[in-house]
Motif scaffolding. Structure first.
Motif, PDB file in Angstrom:
ATOM      1  N   ILE A   1      -3.879  -1.235   1.520  1.00 42.73           N
ATOM      2  CA  ILE A   1      -4.766  -1.229   0.361  1.00 42.73           C
ATOM      3  C   ILE A   1      -4.008  -0.767  -0.877  1.00 42.73           C
ATOM      4  N   HIS A   2      -4.197  -1.506  -1.960  1.00 41.88           N
ATOM      5  CA  HIS A   2      -3.661  -1.096  -3.255  1.00 41.88           C
ATOM      6  C   HIS A   2      -4.820  -0.959  -4.231  1.00 41.88           C
ATOM      7  N   VAL A   3      -4.895   0.191  -4.904  1.00 38.08           N
ATOM      8  CA  VAL A   3      -5.904   0.424  -5.934  1.00 38.08           C
ATOM      9  C   VAL A   3      -5.177   0.849  -7.207  1.00 38.08           C
ATOM     10  N   GLU A   4      -5.368   0.086  -8.286  1.00 40.63           N
ATOM     11  CA  GLU A   4      -4.756   0.453  -9.563  1.00 40.63           C
ATOM     12  C   GLU A   4      -5.298   1.795 -10.041  1.00 40.63           C
ATOM     13  N   GLU A   5      -4.498   2.521 -10.782  1.00 39.22           N
ATOM     14  CA  GLU A   5      -4.901   3.843 -11.257  1.00 39.22           C
ATOM     15  C   GLU A   5      -6.178   3.792 -12.087  1.00 39.22           C
ATOM     16  N   ASP A   6      -6.361   2.712 -12.861  1.00 35.31           N
ATOM     17  CA  ASP A   6      -7.563   2.604 -13.689  1.00 35.31           C
ATOM     18  C   ASP A   6      -8.727   1.944 -12.940  1.00 35.31           C
ATOM     19  N   GLY A   7      -8.515   1.599 -11.664  1.00 35.70           N
ATOM     20  CA  GLY A   7      -9.575   1.026 -10.856  1.00 35.70           C
ATOM     21  C   GLY A   7      -9.879  -0.427 -11.139  1.00 35.70           C
ATOM     22  N   SER A   8      -9.085  -1.090 -11.969  1.00 34.79           N
ATOM     23  CA  SER A   8      -9.387  -2.469 -12.361  1.00 34.79           C
ATOM     24  C   SER A   8      -9.017  -3.486 -11.284  1.00 34.79           C
ATOM     25  N   LEU A   9      -8.087  -3.140 -10.410  1.00 37.89           N
ATOM     26  CA  LEU A   9      -7.612  -4.082  -9.389  1.00 37.89           C
ATOM     27  C   LEU A   9      -7.562  -3.404  -8.033  1.00 37.89           C
ATOM     28  N   ILE A  10      -8.166  -4.057  -7.047  1.00 36.91           N
ATOM     29  CA  ILE A  10      -8.078  -3.614  -5.656  1.00 36.91           C
ATOM     30  C   ILE A  10      -7.604  -4.797  -4.815  1.00 36.91           C
ATOM     31  N   VAL A  11      -6.574  -4.575  -4.028  1.00 36.73           N
ATOM     32  CA  VAL A  11      -6.045  -5.620  -3.141  1.00 36.73           C
ATOM     33  C   VAL A  11      -6.046  -5.078  -1.711  1.00 36.73           C
ATOM     34  N   ILE A  12      -6.613  -5.846  -0.791  1.00 36.70           N
ATOM     35  CA  ILE A  12      -6.730  -5.443   0.611  1.00 36.70           C
ATOM     36  C   ILE A  12      -6.075  -6.513   1.471  1.00 36.70           C
ATOM     37  N   VAL A  13      -5.074  -6.114   2.228  1.00 32.86           N
ATOM     38  CA  VAL A  13      -4.288  -7.061   3.021  1.00 32.86           C
ATOM     39  C   VAL A  13      -4.274  -6.626   4.478  1.00 32.86           C
ATOM     40  N   THR A  14      -4.645  -7.534   5.362  1.00 34.49           N
ATOM     41  CA  THR A  14      -4.547  -7.299   6.804  1.00 34.49           C
ATOM     42  C   THR A  14      -3.495  -8.232   7.371  1.00 34.49           C
ATOM     43  N   SER A  15      -2.435  -7.658   7.909  1.00 40.86           N
ATOM     44  CA  SER A  15      -1.321  -8.457   8.420  1.00 40.86           C
ATOM     45  C   SER A  15      -1.506  -8.727   9.909  1.00 40.86           C
ATOM     46  N   TRP A  16      -1.475 -10.004  10.254  1.00 41.20           N
ATOM     47  CA  TRP A  16      -1.506 -10.421  11.661  1.00 41.20           C
ATOM     48  C   TRP A  16      -0.091 -10.887  12.014  1.00 41.20           C
ATOM     49  N   GLY A  17       0.747  -9.911  12.299  1.00 38.88           N
ATOM     50  CA  GLY A  17       2.161 -10.176  12.553  1.00 38.88           C
ATOM     51  C   GLY A  17       2.966  -8.995  12.053  1.00 38.88           C
ATOM     52  N   GLN A  18       3.967  -9.276  11.236  1.00 40.57           N
ATOM     53  CA  GLN A  18       4.847  -8.225  10.739  1.00 40.57           C
ATOM     54  C   GLN A  18       4.232  -7.530   9.517  1.00 40.57           C
ATOM     55  N   PRO A  19       4.099  -6.195   9.538  1.00 42.09           N
ATOM     56  CA  PRO A  19       3.495  -5.485   8.400  1.00 42.09           C
ATOM     57  C   PRO A  19       4.213  -5.742   7.083  1.00 42.09           C
ATOM     58  N   GLU A  20       5.537  -5.892   7.126  1.00 42.66           N
ATOM     59  CA  GLU A  20       6.269  -6.086   5.876  1.00 42.66           C
ATOM     60  C   GLU A  20       5.898  -7.397   5.181  1.00 42.66           C
ATOM     61  N   HIS A  21       5.413  -8.365   5.956  1.00 39.17           N
ATOM     62  CA  HIS A  21       4.990  -9.617   5.336  1.00 39.17           C
ATOM     63  C   HIS A  21       3.680  -9.412   4.572  1.00 39.17           C
ATOM     64  N   GLY A  22       2.824  -8.556   5.091  1.00 40.58           N
ATOM     65  CA  GLY A  22       1.622  -8.199   4.353  1.00 40.58           C
ATOM     66  C   GLY A  22       1.962  -7.464   3.068  1.00 40.58           C
ATOM     67  N   GLU A  23       2.947  -6.584   3.126  1.00 43.90           N
ATOM     68  CA  GLU A  23       3.381  -5.856   1.935  1.00 43.90           C
ATOM     69  C   GLU A  23       3.933  -6.811   0.883  1.00 43.90           C
TER      70      GLU A  23
END
Length: 225
Positions: free
Chosen positions: A19-41
């Protein structure tokens, strides 16, 4: 936007999202990796980089066309997912499948929240003094094949497996006090639909889900606007 989240596992496990949440709360990104975690990153970083440049009015170039039928903000997150899909496909999956990711990007500007997603989580809106309403629903193949027995989670849509991808996108008007419920799992418990706006919190929803289907894992997010 402020996010609270919780994962629930039984004997079956659903991958925990990044999960990534911008400091000002304007953007939230949620990624679930089915495989290698670094690919989700990698996918997450591509989305954050593009949307951050777009919202800062930095001149950004993209090989993908903007759609006139949706807002600029929805175009930003949609284009970001297309860039992430291209990077993951070309970099990891062109010759053979290594990883696929489910991804949701939420971008708030003013009184609008825009989203783009491939796969889970589903998005539900809880407006003040109104019942819970679906905005965008992600399917789980386990629910399609489920009969008399519970099956482990199986994503129906993944980013990065093909040169193109099926991106669900949209935008909605929001007011202060509204909430977004995010759910990744096989099925939403029927009792959740009857909860009042003041009852929508992580504990209430989690208890309703576990009482209905204690064997099914899920991820739950609650966003205060």
């Amino acid at each position: 936007m402020k996010l609270q989240e919780r994962s629930y596992s039984s004997k079956m496990v659903r991958p925990k999202p990044m999960i990534h949440v911008e400091e000002d709360g304007s953007l939230i990104v949620i990624v679930t990796s089915w495989g290698q975690p670094e690919h989700g990153e990698r996918a997450l970083n591509e989305v954050v980089k593009y949307v951050s440049a777009a919202k800062a009015d930095v001149e950004v170039t993209s090989p993908f066309e903007f759609l006139t039928c949706i807002s600029d903000e929805a175009n930003y997150v949609r284009t970001a997912l297309m860039i992430a899909n291209d990077a993951l496909y070309r970099g990891e999956n062109r010759k053979e499948y290594a990883s696929g990711v489910e991804i949701l990007a939420l971008f708030k500007r003013g009184s609008q929240v825009a989203w783009a997603q491939v796969g889970a989580p589903s998005i539900f809106m809880q407006r003040q003094n109104q019942s819970l309403q679906p905005l965008s629903v992600a399917s789980d193949l386990a629910s399609e094949m489920r009969d008399s027995m519970n099956l482990p989670p199986l994503p129906a849509q993944l980013l990065g497996l093909d040169p193109t991808c099926n991106i669900q996108t949209g935008h909605t008007h929001v007011n202060e006090g509204d909430k977004l419920m995010l759910f990744a799992g096989t099925a939403v418990a029927p009792s959740v639909w009857g909860l009042q706006s003041y009852e929508i919190d992580l504990n209430m929803i989690t208890n309703a889900m576990v009482q209905q289907e204690p064997e099914l894992p899920f991820w739950l997010g609650l966003i205060a606007i």
